[in-house]
Design an enzyme around this catalytic site. Structure first.
Site, PDB file in Angstrom:
ATOM      1  N   GLY A 113       2.644  -1.332   4.302  1.00  0.00           N
ATOM      2  CA  GLY A 113       2.665   0.099   4.011  1.00  0.00           C
ATOM      3  C   GLY A 113       4.085   0.578   3.762  1.00  0.00           C
ATOM      4  N   GLY A 114       4.672   1.202   4.788  1.00  0.00           N
ATOM      5  CA  GLY A 114       5.988   1.840   4.660  1.00  0.00           C
ATOM      6  C   GLY A 114       7.042   0.996   3.960  1.00  0.00           C
ATOM      7  N   LYS A 169       0.077   4.255  -0.313  1.00  0.00           N
ATOM      8  CA  LYS A 169      -0.591   5.437   0.272  1.00  0.00           C
ATOM      9  C   LYS A 169      -0.348   6.666  -0.625  1.00  0.00           C
ATOM     10  CE  LYS A 169      -0.036   3.358   4.763  1.00  0.00           C
ATOM     11  NZ  LYS A 169      -0.183   3.513   6.196  1.00  0.00           N
ATOM     12  N   HIS A 212      -9.716   0.734   5.016  1.00  0.00           N
ATOM     13  CA  HIS A 212      -8.426   0.982   5.672  1.00  0.00           C
ATOM     14  C   HIS A 212      -8.667   1.922   6.860  1.00  0.00           C
ATOM     15  CE1 HIS A 212      -4.341   2.338   6.401  1.00  0.00           C
ATOM     16  NE2 HIS A 212      -3.926   1.283   5.712  1.00  0.00           N
ATOM     17  N   GLU A 248      -7.094   4.362   7.945  1.00  0.00           N
ATOM     18  CA  GLU A 248      -6.906   5.792   7.658  1.00  0.00           C
ATOM     19  C   GLU A 248      -8.164   6.366   7.015  1.00  0.00           C
ATOM     20  OE1 GLU A 248      -3.195   5.459   5.514  1.00  0.00           O
ATOM     21  OE2 GLU A 248      -2.234   4.854   7.387  1.00  0.00           O
ATOM     22  N   GLU A 294      -5.556  -5.441  10.407  1.00  0.00           N
ATOM     23  CA  GLU A 294      -4.575  -4.363  10.579  1.00  0.00           C
ATOM     24  C   GLU A 294      -4.828  -3.651  11.908  1.00  0.00           C
ATOM     25  OE1 GLU A 294      -2.635  -3.139   6.701  1.00  0.00           O
ATOM     26  OE2 GLU A 294      -4.306  -1.790   7.028  1.00  0.00           O
ATOM     27  N   ASN A 353       0.866  -1.185   0.000  1.00  0.00           N
ATOM     28  CA  ASN A 353       0.000   0.000   0.000  1.00  0.00           C
ATOM     29  C   ASN A 353       0.902   1.235   0.000  1.00  0.00           C
ATOM     30  OD1 ASN A 353      -1.829   2.016   0.438  1.00  0.00           O
ATOM     31  ND2 ASN A 353      -2.406   1.380   2.511  1.00  0.00           N
ATOM     32  N   SER A 413       3.162  -2.504  10.156  1.00  0.00           N
ATOM     33  CA  SER A 413       4.627  -2.438  10.291  1.00  0.00           C
ATOM     34  C   SER A 413       5.327  -3.743   9.937  1.00  0.00           C
ATOM     35  CB  SER A 413       5.017  -1.986  11.711  1.00  0.00           C
ATOM     36  OG  SER A 413       4.521  -0.691  11.956  1.00  0.00           O
ATOM     37  N   GLY A 462       2.130   1.961  10.756  1.00  0.00           N
ATOM     38  CA  GLY A 462       3.038   3.099  10.637  1.00  0.00           C
ATOM     39  C   GLY A 462       3.735   3.460  11.938  1.00  0.00           C
TER      40      GLY A 462
END
Ligand code: PEP
Length: 253
Positions: A236-237, A11, A98, A100, A170, A9, A215, A176
């Site tokens: 993600g990251g 983002k 998600h 967010e 998640e 992802n 993470s 994150g």
């Protein structure tokens, strides 16, 4: 046997140059991985470029995922993008619910369920995200939270709809933050989700893929993916760093 799936992802990150580089690097670095399915989710703006590059590269990986959709086919919905438009660009998956989007854009369980259904009607496979906050975990209500998020979709779409969908657990406190759920913590919730679905349909429960997100890194992926009910990751990251993401994909192969 459920095939593992790893989804990156991205983002709201990336320039055209970075998208080009990442797609090329991921395609090259994951060539020859046969037992894992891989997808990346660039911004809407970059999906067309990613689709074009994927076609040019002609590699099996990565497939494309979108980060969101609007639950109407077309019309006067300024700024929005529909499932059929995404499918037309060769997009396979779309992330719905998600945390967010739930938190920043106030998407309710019901709104998520509507998007889930619109995704399927438009020819996409939804990746339904569920997860509890730190406060909810500390209160001991993790299971209750994720099951009610899942039930909102089952109530709207029926348990059979999970046959053409993916679930992603998640925990919000792990997204994150660099804090990954332990493999045991994650497995515990994944098992609860699968057992809950099995009460309605054991075949669908056995077949649905449940990803872990929060993470995930190259260093934690193998142990997480080794758990019985963890069928891959939503990353993600770490998905923005080609080498790290490729290593995570290899852990799932
Ligand atoms: C995510 O946003 O879906 C996610 C899991 O992010 P990160 O891996 O950065 O925690």
């Amino acid at each position: 046997m459920r095939q593992k799936l790893v989804v990156g992802n991205w983002k709201m990150h990336g320039s055209r140059t970075q998208v080009r580089q990442l797609i090329e690097d991921v395609a090259a670095g994951t060539a020859g991985l046969n037992d894992v399915e891989i997808a990346v989710a660039p911004t809407f703006l970059h999906l067309g470029l990613a689709a074009q590059l994927s076609q040019q590269v002609g590699a099996e990986h990565p497939k494309l995922a979108a980060q969101n959709l609007y639950p109407q086919e077309q019309g006067a919905f300024t700024g929005e993008v529909s499932a059929p438009m995404l499918a037309d660009y060769g997009v396979t998956y779309v992330i719905v619910g998600h945390s967010e989007r739930r938190e920043i854009f106030a998407e309710t369980d019901q709104a998520v369920a509507v998007k889930f259904q619109a995704a399927q009607e438009g020819g996409l496979l939804p990746i339904l995200c569920v997860g509890e906050s730190l406060q909810q975990r500390e209160q001991g209500s993790s299971e209750e939270v994720v099951l009610s998020q899942l039930d909102a979709v089952i109530a709207a779409a029926g348990v059979e709809a999970l046959q053409s969908a993916v679930i992603a657990y998640e925990p919000i406190w792990a997204i994150g933050t660099g804090k990954t759920a332990s493999p045991e913590q994650a497995q515990g919730i994944h098992r609860v989700l699968r057992e809950h679905i099995a009460k309605s349909n054991s075949t669908i429960a056995a077949g649905v893929r449940i990803l872990y997100g929060g993470s995930v890194k190259a260093s934690s992926a193998t142990e997480l993916f080794d758990q019985t009910d963890i069928d891959g990751g939503l990353v993600g990251g770490a998905s923005l760093k080609a080498e790290e993401f490729i290593s995570i994909c290899k852990s799932a192969d």
